[in-house]
Each structure stands twice: as C-alpha cells, then as structure tokens.
Design a protein around this motif. Structure first.
Motif, short mmCIF file in Angstrom:
data_model
loop_
_atom_site.label_atom_id
_atom_site.label_comp_id
_atom_site.label_asym_id
_atom_site.label_seq_id
_atom_site.Cartn_x
_atom_site.Cartn_y
_atom_site.Cartn_z
N ARG A 1 12.86 6.22 8.09
CA ARG A 1 13.02 4.73 7.43
C ARG A 1 13.15 4.31 5.93
NH1 ARG A 1 13.52 0.87 12.93
NH2 ARG A 1 14.78 -0.10 10.93
N PHE A 2 13.44 4.42 5.70
CA PHE A 2 12.85 4.06 4.47
C PHE A 2 14.29 3.25 3.52
CE2 PHE A 2 14.55 8.61 3.24
CZ PHE A 2 15.60 8.37 2.14
N GLY A 3 14.00 2.81 2.07
CA GLY A 3 14.88 1.71 1.89
C GLY A 3 15.98 0.59 1.99
N GLY A 4 16.80 0.79 2.17
CA GLY A 4 17.59 -0.31 3.31
C GLY A 4 17.20 -0.27 4.53
N ASN A 5 16.81 1.13 5.12
CA ASN A 5 16.83 1.38 6.40
C ASN A 5 14.94 1.06 6.89
OD1 ASN A 5 18.13 2.29 9.05
ND2 ASN A 5 16.80 4.04 8.85
N ALA A 6 14.50 1.27 6.22
CA ALA A 6 13.03 0.71 6.30
C ALA A 6 13.03 -0.33 7.79
CB ALA A 6 12.68 0.11 5.49
N THR B 1 7.37 -4.74 5.80
CA THR B 1 8.16 -3.80 6.22
C THR B 1 7.14 -2.69 6.21
OG1 THR B 1 9.65 -5.17 5.02
CG2 THR B 1 10.15 -2.22 5.27
N VAL B 2 7.53 -1.48 7.10
CA VAL B 2 6.99 -0.14 5.95
C VAL B 2 7.89 1.06 5.76
CG1 VAL B 2 5.09 -0.58 8.18
CG2 VAL B 2 7.35 0.44 8.56
N HIS B 3 8.10 1.99 4.67
CA HIS B 3 8.64 2.70 4.84
C HIS B 3 8.05 4.53 5.26
CE1 HIS B 3 11.06 -0.10 2.07
NE2 HIS B 3 9.56 -0.66 2.29
N HIS B 4 8.56 5.34 5.63
CA HIS B 4 8.77 6.58 5.90
C HIS B 4 9.74 7.12 5.68
CE1 HIS B 4 9.92 5.84 10.09
NE2 HIS B 4 9.36 4.83 9.84
N PRO C 1 9.57 8.81 0.16
CA PRO C 1 8.16 8.11 2.00
C PRO C 1 7.33 8.98 2.31
CG PRO C 1 10.75 8.40 2.49
CD PRO C 1 10.90 9.50 0.73
N ALA C 2 7.59 10.67 1.73
CA ALA C 2 6.93 11.07 2.90
C ALA C 2 5.31 10.51 2.63
CB ALA C 2 7.00 12.64 2.84
N MET D 1 0.82 -0.98 0.49
CA MET D 1 0.12 0.06 0.13
C MET D 1 1.02 1.35 0.07
SD MET D 1 -2.88 -0.84 2.85
CE MET D 1 -2.48 -0.18 3.71
N LEU D 2 0.05 2.15 -0.62
CA LEU D 2 1.16 3.70 -0.50
C LEU D 2 -0.10 4.41 -0.06
CD1 LEU D 2 2.66 3.94 -3.76
CD2 LEU D 2 4.21 3.68 -1.25
N GLY D 3 0.46 5.80 0.43
CA GLY D 3 -0.51 6.76 1.00
C GLY D 3 -0.69 7.45 0.11
#
Length: 339
Positions: free
Chosen positions: A250-255, A244-247, A223-224, A212-214
């Motif tokens: 924390r996104f990409g390889g640091n999600a 996983t969640v991205h924001h 990732p906002a 899902m995406l915002g």
C-alpha cells in the motif's frame, strides 16, 4: 485341498503380521495449565511470567504486541516498550506435540526515556550534528515545484523555533525554494514515540510534512524501506491533518492513512505524535488518536527509521500553488523521540 490350506496359512500369517505392527508412542496430553503475570510497579514495563502444566516440555508466549518467545521452563521476564493493555497467550506443548493454551490480560505502565530531541533554542542554521539536507528539485517523484537548498534563507532557528521557509523565487530552474532537513546517518531508531509541536503554513499549494523513512532506503529503495508520515497538511484543505504509512502492498494513492480536522492549524501550535511498536503504529493530534495501523513481520516497520521535516510546494499531493503566493513557513517548537 493343499492349495486351499496354503492360502489359509498365508492369510493367517498376514493377519498376525498386521496385528504385530508398531502403532508408535501414545499421545501425551498436557493438562492443568496455569499462567501468572507479575507486572513491575516501577514503570519499567517489565513483566515476569510463570506458566506450568502437567506433561509440558515447552511454552510459547505471545506477549500481545507481536513479539513471541519460547521457554522450556515456563518462566521468563519480558520488558514492554510501550504502556498499554495486552492480551498475553501461552501455549504449552507436550513431547508428542499436543498443546493446551491459556490467556491473561495485563496493563503495563512504561516510563519512556528521551533519546533524541531538538528544542531549537540556538539561533542560526539547524544543528549540523543532528540534521542534514536533501538538496535538489522535483521532490523525488512527487512533481513538486520547489528546489530544496541548504541555505539559511530556507531553514533557520530564531526566537526559539525552527522555520522551514518556502519562497517564490527563480532558483536553479525552479520557481520556488524551500528546505528538507533529515537525521539520516546521524540518528535513527526502532520503535518508540515521536512528538513534534508545530504551526503549519497557510497558502494554497503548501505541503508541510513531518515524517520518517526506513534507514535501508539506499539499498532497497522506496516503498520497500517503508514510510511513516506523522503529519502532512495541504494549504488547499486547511486544518485537515493526515497520518499515513506506505509499504510495498500500500503506497502512493493506495497508502494506509486517515485524517483529522482540527482548529487553527496555521495560527496556533499543535502537538503531532506517532507511537510505534511491533504490533501497531498510532497517529495522534493533541493527544487524541485518529488512526491506528497494524504492524507485523511482513511489513518494513520493524527496523530503524530516520526523521525528516520539509515544506514542499505543489506536486501530486498539494496541487497548484495560488498565484499570489510569496512565502510561507512551517514553525517547529520542538521535536522529541522517546523509547
């Protein structure tokens, strides 16, 4: 002598003046705080709260799920969006700002209602009232190898399941084709439960995802907008499921993610679930929670999101595609959203 008397007179005046200084109102201390909670027995998630305290003029309720509400009477009703056990805290405040607090633990049963589903019973292309297509190459930043199309060759319903099919073929400059379908501008929701029953493709280099995406991605970008990956899998690590969640933090390889190893992900159907409210986002496989993320007001997970299902080839996550690959499919028996 007159100078000494003058000094003594001034000192006496100042002393008396200081003694008459207004020290302000005395602190009012709230006491005898009592908190009660009556949980509805109809599985509605409704709870009636009553708080009372001597000398209190307001009550701030923390419902234990990231939601707060203030009452001047101490009496209110709140409906929980999800079943669970919650630690409820109330702070009673006096007219001078003094406080006293009390907590109680409640267990709430919430019967969820189905608000969206696709059972994939009608043969042909995916239902156009529910699904659109992302079309293009590269995977929008992931260095993927496929070209996403809206052809029935790459996304179709047959024998009661949706097939998203990746094919090795030359198409518009790409070496593979596949599909990425989504509910953007057709269906979105805030908080609830997503459940998808799917069988995943085998083959090194495959990358199926249900995610899902915002809904505000077109205005704030990634990732906002936030991203919630309900299920990801890569053919080079068979049977390892990613949630996983991205924001922005924390996104990409640091999600913020975790994995769960299961059996027969590519030969049997499994149920992939995400439960989401104002306090947490939980990831499950076949009813077992394997990752929980704390939600809060500083994160983008308190707005509407839309659904996406796709099968990518290669890219930053899946890696190189095996040389003998010809085609592979992700099969989805159903996808359902509850609130």
């Amino acid at each position: 002598m007159k100078q000494v008397l003058s000094i003594l007179w001034i000192a006496s005046f100042l002393l008396l003046s200081c003694g008459k200084k207004d020290s302000g109102p005395a602190a009012v201390i709230p006491t005898n705080l009592v908190l009660s909670a009556v949980v509805s027995t109809d599985n509605s998630g409704k709870v009636s709260f009553t708080a009372s305290a001597t000398n209190a003029v307001s009550y701030e309720f923390d419902f234990g799920n990231g939601i707060f509400q203030t009452s001047t009477t101490g009496t209110l009703t709140y409906t929980y969006p999800m079943s669970g056990t919650y630690l409820v805290n109330v702070i009673a405040k006096s007219s001078t700002g003094e406080t006293v607090a009390k907590s109680t633990t409640i267990t709430v049963a919430k019967a969820l209602s189905l608000i969206f589903s696709d059972e994939f019973d009608a043969p042909g292309a995916p239902d156009p009232t529910k699904w659109g297509y992302d079309i293009g190459a590269g995977g929008w930043g992931n260095n993927e190898l496929q070209y996403y199309t809206n052809r029935i060759d790459n996304a179709f319903v047959s024998n009661g399941t949706l097939k998203i099919k990746a094919v090795k073929e030359s198409f518009s400059g790409s070496g593979y084709t596949s599909a990425r379908i989504l509910t953007q501008n057709k269906f979105s929701f805030k908080y609830g439960k997503v459940e998808a029953k799917a069988k995943l493709p085998a083959g090194v280099g495959t990358w199926p995802a249900i995610w899902m995406l915002g809904s505000n991605i077109s205005t704030v970008s990634w990732p906002a907008c936030g991203e919630i990956d309900i299920m990801e899998h890569k053919g080079s690590s068979l049977n390892k499921i990613y949630g996983t969640v991205h924001h922005p933090a924390r996104f990409g390889g640091n999600a913020d993610g975790a994995t769960k190893d299961i059996l027969n992900a590519t030969t049997e159907f499994h149920i992939y679930t995400m439960e989401w409210d104002a306090a947490t986002i939980k990831f499950l496989v076949d009813g077992t929670v394997f990752h929980t993320v704390g939600n809060g007001s500083s994160l983008p997970f308190n707005q509407n999101f839309f659904l996406i299902m796709n099968l990518a080839m290669g890219g930053t996550f899946a890696g190189p595609v095996e040389s003998g690959f010809t085609n592979a499919s992700m099969e989805v028996d159903y996808i359902r959203v509850y609130q």
